[in-house]
Design an enzyme around this catalytic site. Structure first.
Site, PDB file in Angstrom:
ATOM      1  N   CYS A   1      49.047  44.230  32.095  1.00  0.00           N
ATOM      2  CA  CYS A   1      47.936  44.086  31.468  1.00  0.00           C
ATOM      3  C   CYS A   1      47.034  45.274  31.358  1.00  0.00           C
ATOM      4  CB  CYS A   1      46.777  42.984  32.208  1.00  0.00           C
ATOM      5  SG  CYS A   1      46.427  43.432  33.727  1.00  0.00           S
TER       6      CYS A   1
ATOM      7  N   GLU B   1      41.179  40.818  46.429  1.00  0.00           N
ATOM      8  CA  GLU B   1      40.211  40.871  45.358  1.00  0.00           C
ATOM      9  C   GLU B   1      39.168  39.820  45.986  1.00  0.00           C
ATOM     10  OE1 GLU B   1      38.991  38.633  41.155  1.00  0.00           O
ATOM     11  OE2 GLU B   1      41.136  39.455  41.327  1.00  0.00           O
TER      12      GLU B   1
END
Length: 323
Positions: A16, A130
């Site tokens: 991505c 994250e």
């Protein structure tokens, strides 16, 4: 005898924009400043990518105490807590932040709402970098929920100002279920203006939803540490199709594809295309004779690089070996 005939590729799959950008930041830092470049945590969760960068002079560390004075340091695509930012600044490192802009967007939103007096419920996986990065934007007032059962257990200090944030690489469907449970318990809860789950995670999951019913088995290329890759395998299995995840072509077991007519193949957002091509070659060796592609969304997102990484007078960094 193996009757596997057709490999069907999901579209989109693999890298991505956030992963592309993060790898390019490390490559450019190496080209501009020379080895070693220190990277806090794996730049992206993929063994091949990490080993490729190690061979070029990147050193992956978890604690900033392992970084010598005056070094160049890159923060991984997953983001870091404020405490790590402060420590890096205090120690005078030259820092390039490869945090995915979609993760940074969540950080900015959390900081803004905290100033307005909000507490937070974060939907995500405990221990994932994250989640640690997002929760570490604040000194407190953020409650992690990993499943619907967790929603009943949390005890916010107040309910009038409560907001939901989400790890960007979760299963879209699982996050929706947990979000619904949060809304049921806290009807006033503020939801994100735009869904936190990133476009690439959503697109790759949507592609698997199309792929899984059309094939006899789904192979996901991705590393065990990759949240979004794990979600792709789980999703295919949830849809009733046998599904396996491989970090490289040599992990693929012949028994998985024995007697299967159509083999679905996809890759997580941190898995380079070279690994997909190697899996295709292995499947051909096992008897697959054709490769077709499902129609899917074409991604055109590109994120800008941080200032200070232009390579004046030097050849541009080429990431084609990963694509």
């Amino acid at each position: 005898m193996n009757t596997a005939q057709d490999i069907v590729l999901a579209e989109p799959r693999g890298f991505c924009a956030g992963v592309d950008r993060a790898i390019e930041i490390v490559e450019r830092a190496l080209a501009k400043f020379g080895a070693p470049i220190y990277v806090r945590h794996e730049i992206v969760h993929n063994t091949y990518v990490v080993n490729d960068l190690k061979a070029k002079g990147a050193i992956f560390i978890e604690a900033l105490s392992d970084v010598p004075p005056g070094a160049t340091l890159v923060f991984s695509a997953h983001g870091v807590p404020k405490s790590v930012e402060r420590e890096a600044e205090a120690r005078g490192f030259q820092v390039f932040d490869a945090t995915c802009p979609l993760v940074s967007k969540v950080h900015v939103e959390v900081a803004k709402l905290r100033r307005e007096g909000y507490e937070f419920i974060m939907i995500g996986h405990k221990g994932h970098p994250e989640v640690e990065g997002t929760m570490g934007q604040l000194d407190g007032g953020i409650h992690l929920v990993e499943d619907v059962q967790d929603v009943a257990r949390i005890q916010p200090a107040q309910e009038a100002k409560l907001a939901v944030v989400t790890q960007t690489t979760l299963s879209v469907d699982d996050a929706a279920d947990i979000s619904a449970a949060v809304k049921a318990r806290f009807p006033q809860v503020r939801e994100p203006k735009q869904q936190d789950i990133c476009y690439a995670t959503q697109n790759r999951q949507d592609a698997v939803k199309l792929l899984a019913p059309k094939v006899d088995v789904v192979i996901v290329v991705g590393s065990p540490t990759s949240s979004n890759s794990n979600r792709l395998r789980e999703l295919a299995a949830k849809l009733g199709t046998e599904a396996y995840m491989v970090d490289s072509a040599d992990e693929l077991q012949p028994a998985w594809v024995e007697g299967k007519q159509r083999i679905g193949l996809t890759a997580g957002a941190s898995a380079p295309d070279i690994l997909v091509r190697q899996v295709i070659e292995r499947l051909r060796a096992l008897g697959a004779v054709s490769v077709s592609k499902l129609a899917g969304i074409e991604e055109t997102v590109k994120f800008p690089l941080p200032k200070g990484l232009r390579l004046e007078g030097a050849a541009e960094v080429n990431l084609e070996h990963l694509r």
